[in-house]
Enzyme design. Sequence first.
Site, short mmCIF file in Angstrom:
data_model
loop_
_atom_site.label_atom_id
_atom_site.label_comp_id
_atom_site.label_asym_id
_atom_site.label_seq_id
_atom_site.Cartn_x
_atom_site.Cartn_y
_atom_site.Cartn_z
N ARG A 70 0.85 -1.18 0.00
CA ARG A 70 0.00 0.00 0.00
C ARG A 70 0.89 1.24 0.00
O ARG A 70 1.65 1.48 0.94
CB ARG A 70 -0.92 0.00 1.23
CG ARG A 70 -1.81 1.23 1.32
CD ARG A 70 -2.75 1.13 2.52
NE ARG A 70 -3.55 2.35 2.61
CZ ARG A 70 -3.40 3.29 3.53
NH1 ARG A 70 -2.48 3.16 4.48
NH2 ARG A 70 -4.18 4.36 3.54
N HIS A 113 -2.91 10.94 0.41
CA HIS A 113 -2.39 10.77 1.76
C HIS A 113 -1.78 12.09 2.20
O HIS A 113 -0.58 12.19 2.45
CB HIS A 113 -1.38 9.62 1.82
CG HIS A 113 -1.13 9.10 3.20
ND1 HIS A 113 -1.13 7.75 3.51
CD2 HIS A 113 -0.86 9.73 4.36
CE1 HIS A 113 -0.86 7.59 4.81
NE2 HIS A 113 -0.69 8.80 5.34
N GLU A 158 -7.40 8.72 5.90
CA GLU A 158 -7.63 9.45 7.16
C GLU A 158 -8.09 10.89 6.96
O GLU A 158 -7.40 11.85 7.33
CB GLU A 158 -6.37 9.42 8.01
CG GLU A 158 -5.94 8.04 8.43
CD GLU A 158 -4.75 8.00 9.37
OE1 GLU A 158 -4.45 6.92 9.88
OE2 GLU A 158 -4.14 9.06 9.60
N ASN A 281 -7.55 2.20 9.81
CA ASN A 281 -6.27 2.42 10.46
C ASN A 281 -6.50 2.47 11.96
O ASN A 281 -7.26 3.32 12.44
CB ASN A 281 -5.63 3.73 9.99
CG ASN A 281 -5.23 3.70 8.53
OD1 ASN A 281 -5.31 2.65 7.88
ND2 ASN A 281 -4.79 4.82 8.01
N TYR A 283 -4.56 2.29 15.85
CA TYR A 283 -3.32 2.31 16.62
C TYR A 283 -3.55 2.16 18.12
O TYR A 283 -2.80 1.49 18.80
CB TYR A 283 -2.57 3.62 16.36
CG TYR A 283 -1.98 3.69 14.98
CD1 TYR A 283 -0.75 3.10 14.70
CD2 TYR A 283 -2.66 4.32 13.94
CE1 TYR A 283 -0.21 3.15 13.42
CE2 TYR A 283 -2.13 4.36 12.66
CZ TYR A 283 -0.90 3.78 12.40
OH TYR A 283 -0.39 3.81 11.14
N GLU A 347 -3.62 0.21 8.16
CA GLU A 347 -2.45 0.61 8.96
C GLU A 347 -2.64 0.07 10.36
O GLU A 347 -3.71 0.18 10.94
CB GLU A 347 -2.30 2.14 9.04
CG GLU A 347 -1.89 2.83 7.76
CD GLU A 347 -1.69 4.34 7.96
OE1 GLU A 347 -1.45 4.78 9.11
OE2 GLU A 347 -1.79 5.07 6.97
#
Length: 439
Positions: A70, A113, A158, A281, A283, A347
Amino acid sequence: MNFLWGAATSSYQIEGAATADGRTPSIWDTFSRTPGKVKNGETGDVACDHYHRYPDDIRLMSELGLRAYRFSVAWPRIVPEPGTVNPKGLDFYSHLVDTLLERDITPWPTLYHWDLPQYLEDAGGWPNRDTAYRFAEYAALVHDRLSDRVTNWTTLNEPWCSSLLGYAAGEHAPGRTEPGKAIEAVHHLLLGHGLAVQNLSGKVGITLNMTHVTPATGSPEDADAARRIDGLQNRLFIDPVLLGSYPEDVVKDLAHLSDFGHVREGDLDTISLPIDMLGINYYSPALVAAGNESGGLTPWIGAEDVRWVDGGRARTTMNWEIDEQGLLDLLRRIQKDYPAVDLYITENGAAFADEVSADGGVHDAGRVDYLSRHIEACAEAVRDGVQLKGYFAWSLLDNFEWAHGYGQRFGIVHVDFETQKRTPKDSALWYASRIKRPL
């Protein structure tokens, strides 16, 4: 199950070659060169020099056994000035795709991005509705060049960051602190996504950074704090895309900043055009409570009086708590609350203070543990019936970590930014072994 294993990067974070072959400045070039915006005054001018070193980087991907890569396309390489198309920019990504395919690695491009051409920001940026149409045109240019070989497309990465960090908090490019304009940016980013979907073929989706939000206590005040953060982080973006509407409670929370008059008839129909996949994504979790003594302008417009609570878990060097259960809960929630769509973890990773040891290796046990726990959460989600189809580790390479500069290392491959030497970390070797086995 044919589960897709890969790793991810983005253009400004790794490519370098900031002025090569006709590329013009993006908002991140401008932001990183503005004193005080990026740690140590660092820029992405060179980064990992991937623009010149991509054949070697792809060889390394192949050696690690990655099945997909990606990456993002740099808009200023493709349309360096209004109304112009840069053949050399398109050539770079065409060669990149060819080299990936030669190694039997599936290309997985993201069209945006965060590197908006500076000339579009000068014309108003994402708060300007016209930017959405310019994005759709740019998406069509890239699609026309690569669609004979690329079948997986992500429109935006995002949009929460692009809108709220960039236009409300000023912590990311373009560094503006205009909350009302940030709300307009949210909508025009999503409109740009929908317009681009009309110009793309194959498997098309969007990537959202989402988290699992929980209240710190059972109090009504903390429950409302969690509702507001969930609304701003998650539902403000996923609801228009998958449900075709903005959440009413979030619109009410933001009424003092915007009447949403920028939303025109038919816009939500465009934004909610069917997609084939949703990238997530993830985290860290969010444990929140009412009451934020610090106040001040934050990306949490409409929720400035909410504070983050320490959940007592281990943290990365980004000061993000580690909690794989949050990923599992998030995946279950999306499966339950939204229309069926293929999900991909686009991600997931952790920053640690990695150094090359005397033996020449990089022994990042913390990252191995992080990846192992989160991949097991993915496996449990699949066993629960979640439509999860793939996982991309963030990131392939240590890189330019936005406002943190080069001080935060997320890569499974260590990069010496002085010599550009690549050293696979223990996490890369572990990941190469893990992806040989079924999820």
